[in-house]
Design an enzyme around this catalytic site. Structure first.
Site, mmCIF file in Angstrom:
data_model
loop_
_atom_site.group_PDB
_atom_site.id
_atom_site.type_symbol
_atom_site.label_atom_id
_atom_site.label_comp_id
_atom_site.label_asym_id
_atom_site.label_seq_id
_atom_site.Cartn_x
_atom_site.Cartn_y
_atom_site.Cartn_z
ATOM 1 N N HIS A 145 -1.729 4.729 -2.819
ATOM 2 C CA HIS A 145 -0.729 3.739 -3.238
ATOM 3 C C HIS A 145 -1.271 2.336 -2.950
ATOM 4 O O HIS A 145 -1.962 2.122 -1.950
ATOM 5 C CB HIS A 145 0.579 3.977 -2.490
ATOM 6 C CG HIS A 145 1.717 3.192 -3.047
ATOM 7 N ND1 HIS A 145 1.913 1.864 -2.733
ATOM 8 C CD2 HIS A 145 2.708 3.523 -3.912
ATOM 9 C CE1 HIS A 145 2.979 1.429 -3.391
ATOM 10 N NE2 HIS A 145 3.480 2.411 -4.118
ATOM 11 N N GLY A 186 8.010 -3.308 -6.840
ATOM 12 C CA GLY A 186 8.981 -3.941 -5.948
ATOM 13 C C GLY A 186 9.342 -5.363 -6.335
ATOM 14 O O GLY A 186 9.964 -6.084 -5.564
ATOM 15 N N SER A 212 8.946 -0.914 -10.684
ATOM 16 C CA SER A 212 10.295 -1.357 -11.030
ATOM 17 C C SER A 212 10.947 -0.511 -12.132
ATOM 18 O O SER A 212 11.673 -1.042 -12.977
ATOM 19 C CB SER A 212 10.297 -2.851 -11.392
ATOM 20 O OG SER A 212 9.842 -3.620 -10.288
ATOM 21 N N GLU A 250 0.040 -0.183 -1.715
ATOM 22 C CA GLU A 250 0.398 -0.713 -0.386
ATOM 23 C C GLU A 250 -0.540 -0.160 0.676
ATOM 24 O O GLU A 250 -0.873 -0.854 1.643
ATOM 25 C CB GLU A 250 1.868 -0.378 -0.076
ATOM 26 C CG GLU A 250 2.813 -1.233 -0.920
ATOM 27 C CD GLU A 250 4.165 -0.596 -1.191
ATOM 28 O OE1 GLU A 250 4.529 0.384 -0.522
ATOM 29 O OE2 GLU A 250 4.862 -1.098 -2.093
ATOM 30 N N GLU A 307 0.284 2.217 -11.670
ATOM 31 C CA GLU A 307 1.243 1.278 -11.098
ATOM 32 C C GLU A 307 0.634 -0.130 -11.042
ATOM 33 O O GLU A 307 -0.116 -0.441 -10.106
ATOM 34 C CB GLU A 307 1.603 1.700 -9.675
ATOM 35 C CG GLU A 307 2.248 3.057 -9.581
ATOM 36 C CD GLU A 307 3.125 3.160 -8.348
ATOM 37 O OE1 GLU A 307 4.328 3.382 -8.511
ATOM 38 O OE2 GLU A 307 2.618 2.967 -7.231
ATOM 39 N N ASN A 365 9.319 7.438 -4.274
ATOM 40 C CA ASN A 365 8.481 7.024 -3.142
ATOM 41 C C ASN A 365 9.388 6.221 -2.219
ATOM 42 O O ASN A 365 9.712 5.075 -2.503
ATOM 43 C CB ASN A 365 7.314 6.162 -3.646
ATOM 44 C CG ASN A 365 6.530 5.546 -2.492
ATOM 45 O OD1 ASN A 365 6.642 5.990 -1.351
ATOM 46 N ND2 ASN A 365 5.736 4.530 -2.797
ATOM 47 N N LYS A 404 8.805 5.106 0.715
ATOM 48 C CA LYS A 404 8.095 4.132 1.579
ATOM 49 C C LYS A 404 8.601 4.257 3.016
ATOM 50 O O LYS A 404 8.917 5.362 3.456
ATOM 51 C CB LYS A 404 8.259 2.719 1.029
ATOM 52 C CG LYS A 404 7.998 2.649 -0.474
ATOM 53 C CD LYS A 404 7.818 1.271 -0.973
ATOM 54 C CE LYS A 404 7.686 1.295 -2.486
ATOM 55 N NZ LYS A 404 7.217 0.063 -3.044
ATOM 56 N N GLY A 423 12.100 1.606 -5.087
ATOM 57 C CA GLY A 423 13.443 1.180 -4.700
ATOM 58 C C GLY A 423 14.564 2.012 -5.310
ATOM 59 O O GLY A 423 15.517 2.395 -4.613
#
Ligand code: PEP
Length: 249
Positions: free
Chosen positions: A95, A173, A213, A97, A167, A10, A12, A235
């Site tokens: 998601h 993150g 993570s 976010e 998640e 992902n 982002k 990430g």
């Protein structure tokens, strides 16, 4: 039945189209895998560049969101047909976010899931609890509710081809990964929930990822758990090391 691992990146709001082409060229030879499906979910504007760069490789391209209407006066939104025409095969839906910053609810998630399925995109359906909810001991109730609403009016045949990403929000993150036992407990509970709604066959077939993570150092332990079928990776999907997550064994 053995489920094939699926590792999805992902990205982002990272990477321009030019950077997308460069990173995929780097990743392409590294992410060849005998046992993992590989997906990169990228910003919508990067999809054509990603599809072109990934051509001839085992990398499938996905989007990070879609809108649930087919077309019309929805300034700034992107439809399933647009994603498909650009070459996307997957789409992340719900998601955390998007739920936190863009007002997505379980109901809009359900509408998006139904639209993705209707159009032939594979949804990666996200769920997960906050740290407060975990501390309150309501993680499993919360996630079960998210899943039940996300799958409303989805048939068993449709459900088995979807992907769920568990998640925990506190692990996204933050560098703070759920332990493999914590992740397995919730992924197992999600599979149980799917079993209650759709029966054994769908529960056996549906793939459930862990996200939060994930990195080259922890993927093997997480993905070895019986109910964890790979990962949704933020990430670490922006670096060549992503290949070590794909080839975690
Ligand atoms: C994510 O964005 O879905 C995610 C899991 O991010 P990270 O791997 O960076 O925690």
């Amino acid at each position: 039945m053995a489920r094939k691992t699926i590792v999805a990146g992902n990205w982002k709001m990272n990477m321009t189209p030019t950077q997308t082409a460069e990173l995929i060229e780097t990743l392409k030879p590294l992410v060849v895998s005998d046992y993992s499906d590989v997906v990169l979910c990228v910003p919508a504007i990067d999809i054509p560049a990603a599809v072109a760069a990934a051509k001839g490789s085992n990398i499938e391209i996905g989007a990070e969101n879609l809108y649930f209407e087919d077309k019309g006066a929805y300034t700034g939104e992107i439809s399933a047909d647009m994603l498909l025409d650009a070459g996307a095969k997957y789409v992340i839906i719900g998601h955390s976010e998007r739920r936190e910053y863009f007002g997505e609810t379980d109901e809009t998630v359900n509408k998006k899931v139904l639209k993705a399925i209707e159009k032939g995109l594979t949804p990666i359906i996200c769920c997960g609890e906050t740290l407060t909810q975990r501390e309150q001991g309501i993680t499993i109730d919360w996630v079960r509710q998210q899943i039940k609403i996300a799958f409303q009016n989805v048939t068993a045949d449709q459900a088995k081809a979807t992907v769920i990403a568990y998640e925990p929000i506190w692990a996204i993150g933050t560098g703070k990964t759920a332990t493999s036992d914590q992740a397995e407990e919730v992924c197992g509970a999600i599979r149980q929930c799917i079993k209650e709604v759709y029966g054994d066959a769908v529960a056996e077939e549906i793939r459930i990822q862990y996200g939060g993570s994930v990195n080259a150092g922890n993927a093997a332990e997480l993905f070895a758990k019986p109910d964890i079928d790979g990962g949704l990776v933020g990430g670490a999907s922006l670096k060549p090391d992503f290949s070590k997550i794909v080839n975690y064994k």
